[in-house]
Scaffold this active site. Structure first.
Site, PDB file in Angstrom:
ATOM      1  CB  CYS A 128      35.523   9.757  18.058  1.00 28.67           C
ATOM      2  SG  CYS A 128      34.779  11.440  17.877  1.00 28.67           S
ATOM      3  CE  LYS A 195      38.236  16.130  15.560  1.00 28.47           C
ATOM      4  NZ  LYS A 195      37.040  15.073  15.002  1.00 28.47           N
ATOM      5  CE  LYS A 252      37.215  18.948  13.086  1.00 22.60           C
ATOM      6  NZ  LYS A 252      36.681  17.739  13.193  1.00 22.60           N
ATOM      7  CE1 TYR A 317      30.098  22.295   8.320  1.00 26.65           C
ATOM      8  CE2 TYR A 317      31.784  23.678   9.429  1.00 26.65           C
ATOM      9  CZ  TYR A 317      31.008  22.536   9.105  1.00 26.65           C
ATOM     10  OH  TYR A 317      31.296  21.389   9.872  1.00 26.65           O
TER      11      TYR A 317
HETATM   12  C1  PBG Z   1      34.525  14.111  15.170  1.00 25.14           C
HETATM   13  C2  PBG Z   1      34.229  15.525  14.502  1.00 25.14           C
HETATM   14  C3  PBG Z   1      34.259  16.662  14.785  1.00 25.14           C
HETATM   15  C4  PBG Z   1      34.255  17.579  13.890  1.00 25.14           C
HETATM   16  C5  PBG Z   1      34.110  16.608  12.522  1.00 25.14           C
HETATM   17  N1  PBG Z   1      34.174  15.491  12.995  1.00 25.14           N
HETATM   18  C6  PBG Z   1      34.520  17.348  16.057  1.00 25.14           C
HETATM   19  C7  PBG Z   1      34.075  16.928  17.291  1.00 25.14           C
HETATM   20  O1  PBG Z   1      32.930  16.462  17.632  1.00 25.14           O
HETATM   21  O2  PBG Z   1      34.624  16.650  18.188  1.00 25.14           O
HETATM   22  C8  PBG Z   1      33.764  19.091  13.590  1.00 25.14           C
HETATM   23  C9  PBG Z   1      33.636  19.821  12.519  1.00 25.14           C
HETATM   24  C10 PBG Z   1      33.312  20.974  12.887  1.00 25.14           C
HETATM   25  O3  PBG Z   1      33.009  21.594  14.021  1.00 25.14           O
HETATM   26  O4  PBG Z   1      32.822  21.758  11.823  1.00 25.14           O
HETATM   27  N2  PBG Z   1      34.389  13.002  14.667  1.00 25.14           N
HETATM   28 ZN    ZN Z   2      34.012  11.459  15.845  1.00 28.53          ZN
END
Ligand code: PBG
Ligand code: ZN
Length: 328
Positions: A128, A195, A252, A317
């Site tokens: 990220c 998160k 999250k 979703y």
């Molecule tokens: C990473 C990101 C993730 C999700 C949204 N953006 C997690 C990740 O890959 O670490 C997860 C969303 C989901 O699981 O529904 N920028």
């Molecule tokens: Zn990411």
């Protein structure tokens, strides 16, 4: 003489009328956000494994799906762009910006469009942020620069909201300053503030093509996402992002962190979003699929828990199925 065990609390549970009259928590379709994935260079839309009703869209199918979603009563969307080209630095944000522009050109103010801001679908390594020269750490400054450029491009393209999901330090403040300096002071900033590093992101990483591809110290996202065993860090992140100018804060995943959603939403009087993440959603779908639980009731129970714990908006979703599934 009353019976030894007279009705006391069960009196108000005896029929649907009195149950409805006494209910405290309500789900609303206008507080559900539908995540969408759009990929560059695909011939046709592809179903995302585990996420019933969710596709990795093409630019054309995204517009058709959004039209159908509007007819289904969904108005808020969270867009994830998956560009074909990947780069370690100076990432080109034009594919996703173009999708934002197309959606807003077509649907205008009928939709509220949040754009996820992150690097993991755009970097070759799937992290990220930007890797340092040694490849063993994410360079915070360089990451924030890239993220800020993305947020600015998305806001300029017409996103109503930008939502950084990377977990770098200082990105909320940097993005807010860049938006304000760019004449985009009306763009809402929703921070993925709280998160956690989680095993529940699996289906998402397929849809966003964003799994980390590096080994050893960086085989996962533990060096930037929160440790589930360290709730104090959740408070520090929420307070920091609040101070840096986040308009909306997020927890999250959802169910495993309901304790924090409740405590944080009571203490910090900002709107709280909760993300019912892909693995959580897929787990419910799998239960229903096996005939072990009624699908609609599963989703209703979980979303109700989020409301009870203090969420205003819920990213799920299943937003596009809420009318039929949840009777909203
Ligand atoms: C990473 C990101 C993730 C999700 C949204 N953006 C997690 C990740 O890959 O670490 C997860 C969303 C989901 O699981 O529904 N920028
Ligand atoms: Zn990411």
């Amino acid at each position: 003489m009353s019976e030894p065990f007279p009705l006391t609390l069960r009196r108000l549970r005896q029929d649907e009328h009195v149950r409805a009259l006494t209910r405290e928590v309500h789900l609303r379709l206008d507080q559900l956000i539908q995540p969408c994935f759009v990929a560059e260079g695909r011939g046709s839309a592809e179903p995302v494994p585990g996420l019933t009703g969710v596709m990795q869209e093409t630019p054309a199918s995204l517009l058709r799906q959004t039209e159908a979603d509007l007819r289904a009563g969904v108005r808020a969307f969270l867009l994830f762009g998956v560009p074909r080209a990947r780069a370690a630095r100076q990432i080109d944000w034009s594919f996703t910006a173009g999708q934002i522009q197309a959606l807003k050109a077509r649907f205008g103010k009928d939709i509220w469009l949040a754009a996820d801001v992150c690097l993991c679908s755009s970097t070759p390594h799937g992290h990220c942020g930007v890797l340092n020269a040694e490849g063993d750490h994410l360079d915070n400054d360089a990451s924030v620069q890239e993220l800020t450029a993305a947020a600015l491009a998305y806001a300029q393209a017409g996103a109503d909201c930008v939502a950084p999901s990377d977990m770098m330090d200082g990105r909320v403040g940097a993005i807010r300053r860049a938006l304000d300096a760019g004449g985009l002071e009306r763009t809402v900033l929703m921070s993925y503030a709280v998160k956690f590093q989680s095993a529940l992101y699996g289906p998402f990483r397929v849809a966003a093509d964003s799994a980390p591809k590096t080994q050893s110290a960086l085989r996962d996202r533990a060096s930037y996402q929160l440790d589930p065993a360290r709730p104090a860090d959740a408070w520090l992140c929420a307070e920091r992002d609040l101070a840096e100018g986040a308009d909306i804060l997020m927890v999250k995943p959802g169910l495993p962190y309901l304790d924090l959603l409740r405590d944080l939403s009571r203490a910090i009087r900002k709107p709280w979003a909760v993300y019912h993440v892909s693995g959580e959603f897929a787990a419910l779908e799998a239960l229903a699929e096996k005939g072990l639980a009624p699908r609609a009731a599963l989703h209703r129970e979980v979303l109700t828990a989020f409301k009870r714990a203090g969420a205003s908006m819920i990213i799920t979703y299943g937003a596009r199925q809420a009318r039929e599934l949840l009777d909203l």
